[in-house]
Design a protein around this motif. Structure first.
Motif, mmCIF file in Angstrom:
data_model
loop_
_atom_site.group_PDB
_atom_site.id
_atom_site.type_symbol
_atom_site.label_atom_id
_atom_site.label_comp_id
_atom_site.label_asym_id
_atom_site.label_seq_id
_atom_site.Cartn_x
_atom_site.Cartn_y
_atom_site.Cartn_z
ATOM 1 N N SER A 26 0.855 -1.247 -0.102
ATOM 2 C CA SER A 26 0.023 0.046 0.106
ATOM 3 C C SER A 26 0.920 1.227 -0.060
ATOM 4 O O SER A 26 2.166 1.064 0.436
ATOM 5 C CB SER A 26 -0.898 0.090 1.270
ATOM 6 O OG SER A 26 -0.087 -0.067 2.612
ATOM 7 N N VAL A 27 0.210 2.411 -0.433
ATOM 8 C CA VAL A 27 1.006 3.697 -0.574
ATOM 9 C C VAL A 27 0.385 4.814 0.739
ATOM 10 O O VAL A 27 -0.878 4.792 0.396
ATOM 11 C CB VAL A 27 1.091 4.294 -1.988
ATOM 12 C CG1 VAL A 27 1.795 5.461 -1.924
ATOM 13 C CG2 VAL A 27 1.661 3.122 -2.935
ATOM 14 N N ASP A 28 1.129 5.284 1.557
ATOM 15 C CA ASP A 28 0.686 6.171 2.348
ATOM 16 C C ASP A 28 0.465 7.532 1.576
ATOM 17 O O ASP A 28 0.784 7.721 0.665
ATOM 18 C CB ASP A 28 1.294 6.252 3.729
ATOM 19 C CG ASP A 28 2.803 6.695 3.322
ATOM 20 O OD1 ASP A 28 3.161 7.395 2.456
ATOM 21 O OD2 ASP A 28 3.589 6.430 4.297
ATOM 22 N N ALA A 29 -0.121 8.536 2.552
ATOM 23 C CA ALA A 29 -0.045 10.023 1.813
ATOM 24 C C ALA A 29 0.909 10.619 1.312
ATOM 25 O O ALA A 29 1.064 11.535 0.592
ATOM 26 C CB ALA A 29 -0.785 10.709 3.016
ATOM 27 N N SER A 30 2.246 10.349 1.877
ATOM 28 C CA SER A 30 3.474 10.768 1.564
ATOM 29 C C SER A 30 4.076 10.164 0.422
ATOM 30 O O SER A 30 5.074 10.490 -0.170
ATOM 31 C CB SER A 30 4.490 10.533 2.695
ATOM 32 O OG SER A 30 5.022 9.245 3.041
ATOM 33 N N GLY A 31 3.327 9.277 -0.219
ATOM 34 C CA GLY A 31 3.949 8.515 -1.286
ATOM 35 C C GLY A 31 4.806 7.131 -1.065
ATOM 36 O O GLY A 31 5.447 6.622 -1.875
ATOM 37 N N ALA A 223 27.649 -0.539 -3.737
ATOM 38 C CA ALA A 223 27.041 0.669 -4.452
ATOM 39 C C ALA A 223 25.904 1.252 -3.702
ATOM 40 O O ALA A 223 24.875 0.858 -4.176
ATOM 41 C CB ALA A 223 26.965 0.225 -5.800
ATOM 42 N N PRO A 224 26.096 1.642 -2.829
ATOM 43 C CA PRO A 224 24.959 2.241 -1.942
ATOM 44 C C PRO A 224 24.010 3.301 -2.625
ATOM 45 O O PRO A 224 24.704 4.004 -3.426
ATOM 46 C CB PRO A 224 25.722 2.811 -0.794
ATOM 47 C CG PRO A 224 27.147 3.482 -0.992
ATOM 48 C CD PRO A 224 27.436 2.340 -2.068
ATOM 49 N N VAL A 225 22.750 3.019 -2.358
ATOM 50 C CA VAL A 225 21.840 4.080 -3.092
ATOM 51 C C VAL A 225 21.062 4.445 -1.771
ATOM 52 O O VAL A 225 20.535 3.736 -0.964
ATOM 53 C CB VAL A 225 20.971 3.323 -3.991
ATOM 54 C CG1 VAL A 225 20.000 4.100 -4.415
ATOM 55 C CG2 VAL A 225 21.873 2.711 -5.182
ATOM 56 N N ALA A 226 20.791 5.563 -1.713
ATOM 57 C CA ALA A 226 19.969 6.234 -0.581
ATOM 58 C C ALA A 226 18.779 7.211 -1.163
ATOM 59 O O ALA A 226 18.767 7.694 -2.277
ATOM 60 C CB ALA A 226 20.856 7.565 -0.158
ATOM 61 N N VAL A 227 17.461 6.760 -0.734
ATOM 62 C CA VAL A 227 16.250 7.222 -1.144
ATOM 63 C C VAL A 227 16.235 8.713 -0.670
ATOM 64 O O VAL A 227 16.347 8.868 0.677
ATOM 65 C CB VAL A 227 15.143 6.456 -0.524
ATOM 66 C CG1 VAL A 227 13.628 7.210 -0.973
ATOM 67 C CG2 VAL A 227 15.137 5.179 -1.116
ATOM 68 N N THR A 228 16.159 9.637 -1.324
ATOM 69 C CA THR A 228 16.039 11.036 -0.614
ATOM 70 C C THR A 228 14.779 11.673 -0.688
ATOM 71 O O THR A 228 14.716 12.731 0.041
ATOM 72 C CB THR A 228 17.014 12.120 -1.638
ATOM 73 O OG1 THR A 228 16.320 11.980 -3.196
ATOM 74 C CG2 THR A 228 18.355 11.757 -1.957
ATOM 75 N N GLY A 229 13.917 11.056 -0.911
ATOM 76 C CA GLY A 229 12.493 11.291 -0.918
ATOM 77 C C GLY A 229 11.434 10.757 -1.427
ATOM 78 O O GLY A 229 11.641 9.777 -2.447
ATOM 79 N N THR A 230 10.278 10.792 -0.930
ATOM 80 C CA THR A 230 9.283 10.115 -1.759
ATOM 81 C C THR A 230 7.972 10.822 -2.125
ATOM 82 O O THR A 230 7.827 11.737 -1.166
ATOM 83 C CB THR A 230 8.455 8.794 -1.037
ATOM 84 O OG1 THR A 230 8.223 9.222 0.261
ATOM 85 C CG2 THR A 230 9.615 7.955 -0.774
#
Length: 262
Positions: A26-31, A223-230
C-alpha cells in the motif's frame, strides 16, 4: 558450506527472485510504500526462466541449478520447495536479512559470485523483470560482473554444437544470434509456457539438495543508494476538451503536440 559433485559437462543456471508481491503493498499519503502486508513469493516472471532452463538442460542432458540472493525468507523450506518444484535440480542460495535494501549492483555481484561457485556454468537465464523493482537491469549488471555477453528480450533459446542460438525480440521483428562461450539471457514472458508443478514434483522437491553460502563466501561490490524522498504522482486537472467532427483526429494530434506529448 555444503558442496556438490559435478560431472564434466556444461551447467545451466537460472537466477530467480523471492520478493514481496506489490499487489499486497500500500502507499501512504506521503508516497512511501508499505510492504508489511506483502507476502514474499517467486517473482512472476521467473517460472518462465526456470522452464526455459529446464528445456535447455534436458536437451543437453545436464542439470539445472537455481541461484538467488535475498532475505532469510529465501532459505525457508516452503520457499525452497516452491522454487525446486518448478523444475530446478538443486539450488545455491544466499539468504540474509537486509539484502532487500541492497542496490541492484550489489545484488548482481552476489549472483555473479554464486554463478562462479557452480562448476561448468556456461549459461545464466533470468526472468524478463522482477516482481517488485521491475527495472530490467539485473541480467545486464550480472553479466558485467561475469564478463559474459548479455541478451535481453529473448524469445527462444537452443543449444548448438558451438554454444547457443538465441532469438531476440527487436523493434519490427526478431533476430537470431549464434553465441559461442558463456552467455546471460533474459527471457520474455512469451518465451515458453511455464508449467504448474504436479503433486509428485512438489513432493520430490523436498528431497532435492539446497546449499547456502555466507556473505564471506561472496565477492560483493558496494554501490550504496539512498532514497532522498518519496511523493505521490502530481494530480493534474483534466482539460475536458471534446474533439469532434471529421477533423477530430488531426485536432487530437495537434493538441498532443502542443502539450509536448508527441
Amino acid at each position: 558450506m555444503e558442496t556438490f559433485e559435478s560431472e564434466d559437462y556444461m551447467t545451466v543456471v537460472v537466477a530467480y527472485k523471492y520478493a514481496a508481491n506489490p499487489q499486497d503493498a500500500s502507499v501512504d499519503a506521503s508516497g512511501a510504500i508499505d510492504w508489511t502486508r506483502a507476502k514474499p513469493e517467486i517473482s512472476e516472471y521467473d517460472p518462465v526462466a526456470i522452464q526455459l532452463g529446464r528445456n535447455v538442460a534436458d536437451a543437453q542432458d545436464t542439470e539445472l541449478v537455481g541461484i538467488s540472493a535475498g532475505t532469510s525468507a529465501l532459505t525457508h523450506k516452503m520457499a525452497t520447495r516452491n522454487a525446486l518444484s518448478k523444475g530446478l535440480d538443486r539450488a545455491l542460495l544466499f539468504g540474509q536479512d537486509g539484502v532487500d535494501s541492497w542496490s541492484s549492483t550489489k545484488v548482481a555481484s552476489a549472483l555473479a559470485s554464486l554463478v562462479g561457485q557452480i562448476e561448468g556454468a556456461d549459461l545464466l537465464i533470468t526472468g524478463d523483470s522482477s516482481i517488485d523493482d521491475g527495472a530490467k537491469m539485473m541480467s545486464a549488471i550480472t553479466a558485467g560482473f561475469l564478463g559474459w555477453p548479455c541478451f535481453q528480450e529473448v524469445t527462444a533459446l537452443e543449444k548448438t554444437d558451438d554454444g547457443y542460438s538465441i532469438t531476440q525480440s527487436v523493434p519490427g521483428g526478431t533476430r537470431t544470434v549464434a553465441v559461442t562461450g558463456p552467455v546471460v539471457v533474459a527471457a520474455t514472458p512469451e518465451a515458453v509456457s511455464a508449467k504448474n508443478p504436479s503433486m509428485k514434483e512438489m513432493l520430490a522437491a523436498a528431497k532435492k539438495p539446497v546449499a547456502t553460502v555466507q556473505e564471506a563466501d561472496l565477492e560483493l561490490v558496494e554501490a550504496p543508494v539512498a532514497v532522498t524522498g518519496t511523493a505521490k504522482p502530481e494530480s493534474k486537472i483534466r482539460k475536458n476538451v471534446l474533439l469532434n467532427g471529421p477533423d477530430a483526429a488531426n485536432q487530437l494530434v495537434a493538441a498532443l503536440r502542443a502539450d509536448g506529448v508527441l
